[in-house]
Enzyme design. Structure first.
Site, mmCIF file in Angstrom:
data_model
loop_
_atom_site.group_PDB
_atom_site.id
_atom_site.type_symbol
_atom_site.label_atom_id
_atom_site.label_comp_id
_atom_site.label_asym_id
_atom_site.label_seq_id
_atom_site.Cartn_x
_atom_site.Cartn_y
_atom_site.Cartn_z
ATOM 1 N N SER A 28 0.824 -1.211 0.000
ATOM 2 C CA SER A 28 0.000 0.000 0.000
ATOM 3 C C SER A 28 0.858 1.262 0.000
ATOM 4 O O SER A 28 1.687 1.469 0.888
ATOM 5 C CB SER A 28 -0.907 0.015 1.231
ATOM 6 O OG SER A 28 -1.864 -1.010 1.168
ATOM 7 N N HIS A 59 -3.083 0.384 -4.609
ATOM 8 C CA HIS A 59 -2.556 -0.759 -5.352
ATOM 9 C C HIS A 59 -2.990 -0.620 -6.811
ATOM 10 O O HIS A 59 -4.174 -0.785 -7.128
ATOM 11 C CB HIS A 59 -3.089 -2.083 -4.784
ATOM 12 C CG HIS A 59 -2.578 -2.403 -3.417
ATOM 13 N ND1 HIS A 59 -1.680 -3.423 -3.170
ATOM 14 C CD2 HIS A 59 -2.830 -1.832 -2.217
ATOM 15 C CE1 HIS A 59 -1.411 -3.462 -1.868
ATOM 16 N NE2 HIS A 59 -2.101 -2.510 -1.282
ATOM 17 N N HIS A 81 -4.897 -9.847 -1.534
ATOM 18 C CA HIS A 81 -5.026 -10.092 -0.101
ATOM 19 C C HIS A 81 -6.076 -11.163 0.178
ATOM 20 O O HIS A 81 -7.064 -11.282 -0.544
ATOM 21 C CB HIS A 81 -5.446 -8.810 0.641
ATOM 22 C CG HIS A 81 -4.507 -7.667 0.481
ATOM 23 N ND1 HIS A 81 -4.536 -6.834 -0.617
ATOM 24 C CD2 HIS A 81 -3.506 -7.202 1.275
ATOM 25 C CE1 HIS A 81 -3.605 -5.905 -0.493
ATOM 26 N NE2 HIS A 81 -2.963 -6.105 0.641
ATOM 27 N N TYR A 83 -8.124 -11.023 2.599
ATOM 28 C CA TYR A 83 -9.379 -10.377 2.995
ATOM 29 C C TYR A 83 -10.222 -9.916 1.802
ATOM 30 O O TYR A 83 -11.398 -9.589 1.966
ATOM 31 C CB TYR A 83 -9.126 -9.204 3.940
ATOM 32 C CG TYR A 83 -8.350 -8.035 3.384
ATOM 33 C CD1 TYR A 83 -8.892 -7.166 2.438
ATOM 34 C CD2 TYR A 83 -7.051 -7.781 3.815
ATOM 35 C CE1 TYR A 83 -8.174 -6.096 1.938
ATOM 36 C CE2 TYR A 83 -6.322 -6.706 3.320
ATOM 37 C CZ TYR A 83 -6.888 -5.869 2.383
ATOM 38 O OH TYR A 83 -6.176 -4.816 1.884
ATOM 39 N N GLU A 84 -9.627 -9.907 0.599
ATOM 40 C CA GLU A 84 -10.415 -9.573 -0.590
ATOM 41 C C GLU A 84 -11.277 -10.747 -1.033
ATOM 42 O O GLU A 84 -12.082 -10.612 -1.965
ATOM 43 C CB GLU A 84 -9.485 -9.143 -1.724
ATOM 44 C CG GLU A 84 -8.756 -7.834 -1.465
ATOM 45 C CD GLU A 84 -7.752 -7.499 -2.552
ATOM 46 O OE1 GLU A 84 -8.164 -6.877 -3.552
ATOM 47 O OE2 GLU A 84 -6.571 -7.876 -2.408
#
Length: 275
Positions: A28, A59, A81, A83-84
């Site tokens: 990031s 990103h 990620h 979490y995506e």
């Protein structure tokens, strides 16, 4: 993932400007390093077979091939990620693709929250070790010896020779760096103050939502790894203020000159690791 790896490699071999030796994963707010790559060939992730899309602010979501300080590199300008909603095998697919394309060492970067109270926002931390707090591993499932051993050794997840080189390079450039242990959490919620106290007790110095799965796969397939965290904020409970992603981007913007200088000098000196 063998089919996905082969399809991505076959596609990219016809696109890359050179055979890469060093891989870069830029977290990031740190993708600006890819803008320094010369003779750049830019390939959006959505064009690469099997690659997902990067959905997080900061990103760009593209591979950049070219040379950095005269060295052929392949950079991820933005990562994927857990979490995506992506499986860890997909999150780490680019690492295996880099290996198949010829990459021998990986520099992985991230923005992280500081747990160690001697740190301050804007510090750069060389990752000495990590704690996998994802509750799972990208290596779960059938294993192919072609990809790596069933039980890979993680006693030197981050190359000591590369850490020594990075310290020496930072000292010569007049850039102060910290060293510490990175904790990888799933996210996407930031940690609670109680969780931060727990992670400090466990030995963590910084916490983030990436890097650990990629490093596990990198070591599984035999890549040497150097990890660098930008301490973008202090973790919850250390300072009496809420956390937000905009702060992460703001801090990485402020520290980008030192970050760019350090990583470029490290890349220029990689042959000095002796590995």
């Amino acid at each position: 993932m063998r089919k996905e790896i082969n399809e991505a490699v076959n596609y990219l071999e016809g696109k890359l400007s050179s055979k890469p030796e060093t891989g870069l994963i830029l977290g990031s707010g740190l993708g600006v390093l890819a803008d320094e790559i010369e003779d750049a060939v830019i390939i959006p992730y959505q064009e690469i077979p099997g690659f997902p899309s990067s959905t997080v602010a900061g990103h760009k979501g593209q591979l950049v091939s070219g040379t950095l300080e005269g060295r052929p590199v392949l950079a991820m300008q933005g990562r994927f990620h857990f979490y995506e909603g992506y499986e860890l095998s997909l999150v780490t697919l680019p690492v295996r693709v880099m290996k198949a394309l010829g990459v021998k060492e990986l520099i992985v970067t991230n923005a992280a929250g500081g747990i160690n109270e001697s740190f301050k926002p804007g510090d750069l931390m060389l990752i000495e070790d990590h704690i996998n707090n994802f509750g799972t591993s990208p290596l779960i499932g059938p294993n192919s010896e072609e990809d790596g051993p069933r039980f890979p050794d993680m006693s030197e997840a981050y190359s000591r020779a590369h850490i020594t080189l990075a310290e020496k390079t930072a000292q010569e450039a007049g850039i102060t760096v910290q060293k510490g242990v990175y904790v990888g959490n799933t996210g996407p919620a930031y940690e609670t103050p109680a969780e931060v106290r727990m992670l400090r007790t466990l030995g963590g110095d910084a916490v983030g939502m990436s890097t650990v799965p990629e490093v596990i796969v990198a070591r599984h397939c035999g890549l040497k790894v150097l990890g660098i965290s930008c301490i973008s904020n202090m973790a919850a409970g250390i300072l009496d203020q809420p956390l937000h992603h905009e702060e992460v981007i703001e801090t990485t913007e402020k520290v980008k000159a030192d970050f760019l200088s350090l990583v470029k000098k490290i890349v220029a000196s990689l042959d000095q690791t002796g590995e």
